[in-house]
Design an enzyme around this catalytic site. Structure first.
Site, short mmCIF file in Angstrom:
data_model
loop_
_atom_site.label_atom_id
_atom_site.label_comp_id
_atom_site.label_asym_id
_atom_site.label_seq_id
_atom_site.Cartn_x
_atom_site.Cartn_y
_atom_site.Cartn_z
N HIS A 14 0.86 -1.21 0.00
CA HIS A 14 0.00 0.00 0.00
C HIS A 14 0.88 1.24 0.00
CE1 HIS A 14 -3.81 2.16 1.56
NE2 HIS A 14 -2.92 3.09 1.27
N HIS A 16 1.38 5.43 -1.81
CA HIS A 16 0.99 6.53 -2.71
C HIS A 16 2.25 7.09 -3.35
CE1 HIS A 16 -3.11 6.75 -0.95
NE2 HIS A 16 -2.48 6.28 0.10
N LYS A 99 -9.63 -0.51 -5.46
CA LYS A 99 -9.67 0.17 -4.16
C LYS A 99 -11.02 0.84 -3.93
CE LYS A 99 -8.02 2.24 -0.39
NZ LYS A 99 -6.78 2.94 -0.06
N HIS A 136 -10.45 1.32 2.16
CA HIS A 136 -10.23 2.37 3.17
C HIS A 136 -11.44 2.28 4.10
CE1 HIS A 136 -8.60 6.28 4.65
NE2 HIS A 136 -9.79 6.24 5.22
N HIS A 174 -4.50 -0.39 6.22
CA HIS A 174 -3.98 0.45 7.31
C HIS A 174 -4.84 0.44 8.57
CE1 HIS A 174 -6.78 3.10 5.28
NE2 HIS A 174 -5.95 3.42 4.33
N ASP A 247 1.47 2.78 3.47
CA ASP A 247 0.61 3.95 3.27
C ASP A 247 1.43 5.23 3.21
OD1 ASP A 247 -1.76 5.26 2.71
OD2 ASP A 247 -2.37 5.42 4.81
O1 DOR Z 1 -3.37 9.90 5.39
C1 DOR Z 1 -3.74 9.54 4.29
N1 DOR Z 1 -3.23 10.07 3.17
N2 DOR Z 1 -4.70 8.61 4.22
C2 DOR Z 1 -5.27 8.29 3.05
O2 DOR Z 1 -6.15 7.46 3.05
C3 DOR Z 1 -4.86 8.97 1.81
C4 DOR Z 1 -3.50 9.49 1.90
C5 DOR Z 1 -3.15 10.45 0.80
O3 DOR Z 1 -3.40 10.14 -0.37
O4 DOR Z 1 -2.56 11.49 1.10
ZN ZN Z 2 -3.38 5.09 1.55
#
Ligand code: DOR
Ligand code: ZN
Length: 339
Positions: A14, A16, A99, A136, A174, A247
């Site tokens: 997981h 980004h 997702k 989520h 998460h 995450d």
């Molecule tokens: O803290 C977070 N940031 N939680 C999420 O679910 C998305 C993520 C983000 O894309 O910045």
């Molecule tokens: Zn995330």
């Protein structure tokens, strides 16, 4: 005392990686630590079609030149998601999973699902073809306290989903609460969870004591200490239902240190050093390889990685900044380093 730990190459289930300049900046950190990563699709606009997924995969590959790293692309579910298109994207090898963001639950979720009933045909098809659903798990109801949103999601949505679609592979992403740990532990084998480094290290005090600390803010938000301890126990338990998912969610510093700061903790640069410290503290170094390198691929039905990495006891000094982003543990010294 174990001073050196060699494990099969790990994956991040997981993360980004963003797009554009931020992708160009952060992708190398994840690719330096992990063989594969599940890439979150909450771009603006989100990754919804196989064409968009394939193009995003190419941009990630271009941002990690010469690195032995495989991005695994995820479809972003919307109210308009179509079962045939989802099956096609999976069949073509573009989408590893899909997702579910409840609409307005978090960053980049404005196009998310407003009512799970609307995507039942897609979820039924995913169950048929063995495509995992990544969730989520927070309700968005304004009446529900933000610290309760994960636990309420289990009661209102997740229990019914697991009951109605007993063959759908579900990753509860998460997890942050003892309720989530208990739910996943007692659910059938098709239900698993990822765990971030921050939810192993910090409770909500890290965010709120002595001043408000935006770099400790992410969603789901860190909870009370009793929940952190439950999540830690799950991570080091050896159960195949729990695996590594950072995450890591980078935001430029000025968007975090603001009157309405963004949610997200950027932990990619020292993720393994952060996790292994927890397993060391819990006297569970022998269980780290399962959590980092085996439980995830086994759940997804993917091969284990070849090759190994080695971590050893020693100082890792975490800088105050990585470019425009403040990393998790900024200014701290971790007790392990990646060789
Ligand atoms: O803290 C977070 N940031 N939680 C999420 O679910 C998305 C993520 C983000 O894309 O910045
Ligand atoms: Zn995330």
């Amino acid at each position: 005392m174990t001073d050196r730990l060699t494990i099969r190459r790990p994956d991040d289930w997981h993360v980004h990686l963003r797009d554009g300049a931020m992708l160009a900046h952060v992708a190398k950190y994840t690719a330096a630590q992990f063989a594969r990563a599940i890439i979150m699709p909450n771009l603006s606009p989100p990754v919804t079609t196989a064409e968009e997924g394939a193009a995003y995969r190419d941009r990630i590959r271009a941002a990690t030149p010469g690195m032995d790293f495989t991005p695994l692309i995820v479809a972003y579910l919307t109210d308009a998601s179509d079962p045939d298109q989802m099956a096609r994207g999976h069949g073509e090898g573009v989408f590893t999973a899909a997702k579910l963001y409840p609409a307005h639950a978090t960053t980049g979720s404005a196009h998310g699902v407003t009512d799970i009933a609307k995507i039942m045909p897609v979820l039924e098809r995913m169950a048929e073809i063995g495509m995992p659903l990544l969730i989520h798990g927070e309700v968005t109801d304004h009446d529900v306290d933000i610290f309760d949103r994960e636990a309420v999601f289990i009661e209102r949505t997740l229990k019914g989903l697991v009951r109605d679609l007993p063959t759908l592979k579900i990753v509860f992403e998460h997890i942050t609460t003892s309720e989530a740990v208990d739910f996943v532990m007692s659910a059938p084998a098709n239900v698993a969870a990822t765990i971030t480094p921050q939810h192993l290290h910090i409770n909500r005090n890290a965010m709120l004591v002595g001043g408000i600390r935006p770099h400790a803010y992410c969603l789901p938000v860190a909870k009370r200490e009793q929940h952190r301890l439950a999540v830690r126990a799950a991570a080091v338990s050896g159960s195949p239902k729990f695996f590594l998912g950072t995450d890591s969610a980078p935001h430029a510093v000025h968007t975090k240190e603001a009157a309405c700061g963004c949610a997200g903790i950027f932990n990619a640069p020292y993720a393994l050093e952060s996790y292994v410290a927890v397993f060391d503290e819990e006297d569970a170094l022998d269980r780290f390889e399962g959590f980092a390198s085996e439980h995830g691929p086994n759940f997804y039905g993917l091969p284990l990685n070849g090759g190994t990495i080695t971590l050893e006891r020693g100082e890792t000094v975490v800088p105050e900044r990585c470019g425009e982003v403040v990393p998790f543990h900024a200014g701290e010294t971790l007790g392990w380093r990646l060789v």
